[in-house]
Design a protein around this motif. Sequence first.
Motif, PDB file in Angstrom:
ATOM      1  N   THR A  48       0.838  -1.197   0.000  1.00  0.00           N
ATOM      2  CA  THR A  48       0.000   0.000   0.000  1.00  0.00           C
ATOM      3  C   THR A  48       0.872   1.245   0.000  1.00  0.00           C
ATOM      4  O   THR A  48       1.732   1.398   0.864  1.00  0.00           O
ATOM      5  CB  THR A  48      -0.905   0.022   1.247  1.00  0.00           C
ATOM      6  N   PRO A  49       0.688   2.135  -0.947  1.00  0.00           N
ATOM      7  CA  PRO A  49       1.491   3.368  -0.951  1.00  0.00           C
ATOM      8  C   PRO A  49       1.217   4.206   0.294  1.00  0.00           C
ATOM      9  O   PRO A  49       0.133   4.157   0.876  1.00  0.00           O
ATOM     10  CB  PRO A  49       1.015   4.096  -2.214  1.00  0.00           C
ATOM     11  N   ARG A  51       0.257   7.543   1.346  1.00  0.00           N
ATOM     12  CA  ARG A  51      -0.392   8.682   0.681  1.00  0.00           C
ATOM     13  C   ARG A  51      -0.185   9.954   1.507  1.00  0.00           C
ATOM     14  O   ARG A  51      -0.513  10.000   2.690  1.00  0.00           O
ATOM     15  CB  ARG A  51      -1.885   8.402   0.501  1.00  0.00           C
ATOM     16  N   GLU A  69       7.912  16.460  -6.602  1.00  0.00           N
ATOM     17  CA  GLU A  69       8.093  15.250  -7.402  1.00  0.00           C
ATOM     18  C   GLU A  69       9.538  14.760  -7.323  1.00  0.00           C
ATOM     19  O   GLU A  69       9.792  13.553  -7.283  1.00  0.00           O
ATOM     20  CB  GLU A  69       7.692  15.525  -8.854  1.00  0.00           C
ATOM     21  N   LYS A  72       9.878  13.106  -3.959  1.00  0.00           N
ATOM     22  CA  LYS A  72       9.152  11.824  -3.964  1.00  0.00           C
ATOM     23  C   LYS A  72       9.946  10.762  -4.721  1.00  0.00           C
ATOM     24  O   LYS A  72      10.112   9.624  -4.240  1.00  0.00           O
ATOM     25  CB  LYS A  72       7.787  12.005  -4.616  1.00  0.00           C
ATOM     26  N   ASP A  73      10.442  11.103  -5.911  1.00  0.00           N
ATOM     27  CA  ASP A  73      11.193  10.137  -6.714  1.00  0.00           C
ATOM     28  C   ASP A  73      12.470   9.703  -5.998  1.00  0.00           C
ATOM     29  O   ASP A  73      12.864   8.526  -6.064  1.00  0.00           O
ATOM     30  CB  ASP A  73      11.537  10.741  -8.076  1.00  0.00           C
ATOM     31  N   ASN A  76      11.466   7.295  -3.155  1.00  0.00           N
ATOM     32  CA  ASN A  76      11.060   5.991  -3.694  1.00  0.00           C
ATOM     33  C   ASN A  76      12.232   5.230  -4.299  1.00  0.00           C
ATOM     34  O   ASN A  76      12.275   3.995  -4.247  1.00  0.00           O
ATOM     35  CB  ASN A  76       9.948   6.176  -4.722  1.00  0.00           C
ATOM     36  N   ARG A  84       7.409   0.681   1.096  1.00  0.00           N
ATOM     37  CA  ARG A  84       6.159   1.256   0.592  1.00  0.00           C
ATOM     38  C   ARG A  84       6.454   2.544  -0.173  1.00  0.00           C
ATOM     39  O   ARG A  84       7.120   3.443   0.347  1.00  0.00           O
ATOM     40  CB  ARG A  84       5.201   1.547   1.744  1.00  0.00           C
ATOM     41  N   PRO A  85       5.964   2.670  -1.392  1.00  0.00           N
ATOM     42  CA  PRO A  85       6.226   3.892  -2.160  1.00  0.00           C
ATOM     43  C   PRO A  85       5.411   5.068  -1.636  1.00  0.00           C
ATOM     44  O   PRO A  85       4.319   4.897  -1.093  1.00  0.00           O
ATOM     45  CB  PRO A  85       5.776   3.512  -3.572  1.00  0.00           C
ATOM     46  N   GLU A  87       3.123   8.190  -2.349  1.00  0.00           N
ATOM     47  CA  GLU A  87       2.194   8.680  -3.373  1.00  0.00           C
ATOM     48  C   GLU A  87       1.699  10.060  -2.950  1.00  0.00           C
ATOM     49  O   GLU A  87       1.221  10.241  -1.826  1.00  0.00           O
ATOM     50  CB  GLU A  87       1.003   7.727  -3.513  1.00  0.00           C
ATOM     51  N   VAL A  89      -0.920  13.052  -3.277  1.00  0.00           N
ATOM     52  CA  VAL A  89      -2.302  13.314  -3.689  1.00  0.00           C
ATOM     53  C   VAL A  89      -2.472  14.829  -3.748  1.00  0.00           C
ATOM     54  O   VAL A  89      -2.470  15.507  -2.714  1.00  0.00           O
ATOM     55  CB  VAL A  89      -3.306  12.695  -2.698  1.00  0.00           C
TER      56      VAL A  89
END
Length: 713
Positions: A48-49, A51, A69, A72-73, A76, A84-85, A87, A89
Amino acid sequence: MLLPGITRSILSNGVIFINKKTILLIALILALLAAGAWIGYTIIHANTPVRIGVLLPMTGDVEFKVPLEWAKDTINSQGGIAGRPVELVYKDTGSGNTTRLGQEFLNDDSIRIVIGPDKSVDVFALAPGFIAKKKVLISPAATSGDILRAFGKNGYIWRTVEGDVAQVKVILTILKGKGVTKIALLAENSTYGDTFYDWTGFFATEYGIEVPFIRQFDAGSPTLEADVTEALKTNPDYIVAVAWPQDAATIKRAIDRSGSRTKLFLTDAAAKPALISSLGAAAEGLEGTGPTADPTTGFTEAYEKKFGYRPADFAAPTYDALLIAALTEARQERAPFESLADSVHEVVFGEATVTGWDAQGIRTALQDTLHGPMPWITGASGGLEYDEVLGVDPIASYYANWQVNNGTFRTIRVLDSNNSTVTEKIGGESAGQSRASAGLMSSSSTLTVTYSAPVDRTNFKAVIVGPSRGWSNYRHQADALAVYTLLRQNGVSDNNIILMVYDDVPTVPENPLRGDIHNIPKGQNIRSGAQADYTGANVTAATFGNVMTGTRTEFTPVVLESNASTDVFVYIASHGSPGNIVFGTGNSLLTTEDFTALTNSMRKDHQYRQIAFFVDTCFGESMATNVTAPGILYLTGAAKNEPSLGATYDVDIRQWLSDEFTSGVITTLQADGNITFRQLYPEVYKKVTGSHVRMKSTGKFDIDTPVMQYLKQ
């Protein structure tokens, strides 16, 4: 039906006996069921990411999505949070109502941390809901100085950029370094401009810079040029303008047309291409400040290399906001029963391995957060060390001192708001907790001599005034009622107190607690039982003058009945401007001249033995500038060139409940009933944030009298 191996013996009372083998069998079955459930949960959970909400504009002058971004990258790419990545929103506040979008995040149980919003007014609107839901809000760009004091210690509201109090401090540091001795301030009348208005006088006083002119203006105001003209009459070395490009250009043109040698210094709001395009060649040489990253982190260079252009002002704090959010979620993996507030605290106050913002630094930070001692996070914007008392703010920020050169904004130098380094923890408080230097206390000879009044005291009278109107002025009415309550608890009867309070706050539609005013969160209703002598439109400067001088009229039937053996106490909490105290909505002013004439009249007519004035207004010292009548002590919360601040914010009713000066006075008197006027001054002075408490004596006032003894019938 019984499980195999269970033997049952029913007694008369229906008790069932189960043998040892059966107990072990049941335990094994339950353990297998629990293990299966946990394995299933773990498999689902691992896939499950994580969030994380983003409540920021996706278009405009400040670019938020690119650094988010990138962060986040990077997270990850280093395995995410325990596999867990992350994500993101997004909810674009540039195309929707921020409060409504924030509420959507509050209602989404899959999101516990939100990055944003970028505007301080929206933080104030959303913070109470996040605190109530125990969700975390991390703003990378909301810079109001009030956010720190309003939401400190609750643990759920944070930001990755220090409040603009730090920018004010840096601006005054720059100007002091230029040898500047006098400035004028023009600040936009907005949540953004308020911090500069509130704090410029304070740091100017600290640095020995005179501020004879300070004014707020509405954006796009047609009278702005006239304001500039008024400011220039004080012959400042610089006008510090807190304005967006259009108004900054107006101010610059007005200065140029005047032929004045006064220079213009701008804040980050003006540092936009629109300023240069509007002014053209006239923009050359303009100077100002704006937030930037710590130059030693390498973020600016890495960003420019990756994206081909320099990062916007809040790119580094935005990157760091996601870094803190991710590490908080990692901490939750390690300590799932810990509150989110405690997890953020553990992350930002880690003291072990120093980690960076790049891929390797993030990998180390994630691993240590999950398995080792909590690391010290150094982000893209610098070392993320937070206010030890209130949290919320980093205690050091970096600002570019920029100048327009050949049609572009160029950085002259980078300044640190706290002279910190990324190699050691410095501890302490953020700029928003600044208090006055001890060496700047009032020190006139009348405050050092001992005096004993030749006339015995026969009675005591008090006049308490809270003349401000409306919900936004809750704290002024609460302050007045708190002082009234203090006197009543000290044995002073209502017959000896004249209470003047506008008194609309208990019944205004905005008040969720009808009929209530309190001065501490969840405190008692201090309006209940208070007997006001003048309320509403009757609370005017003229009424106050008549009350003080004993002038009884049809409209002022209750007045001060005093004589040469009466000790008088006067308390006022209101808005102020240099040389004025505001009554009501501002149509009625008590001026310095009025105040001087009033005290002279009372002295001439033998209406007091001694008078103690406690005045809690902005620019409070300016009211007593010309007072000379003997027997007067004047204590106020702010020097002549500075505003004063609210002290206690109630997240439940979303309002300030008290002011710094009054809160300091009351808590000090409650803690020590024997403290004298002489002793009270330094105690309150060192408690008050953001202003210089001032005390003046005209002589023939016994400052060695215990205050609570004086405030007694």
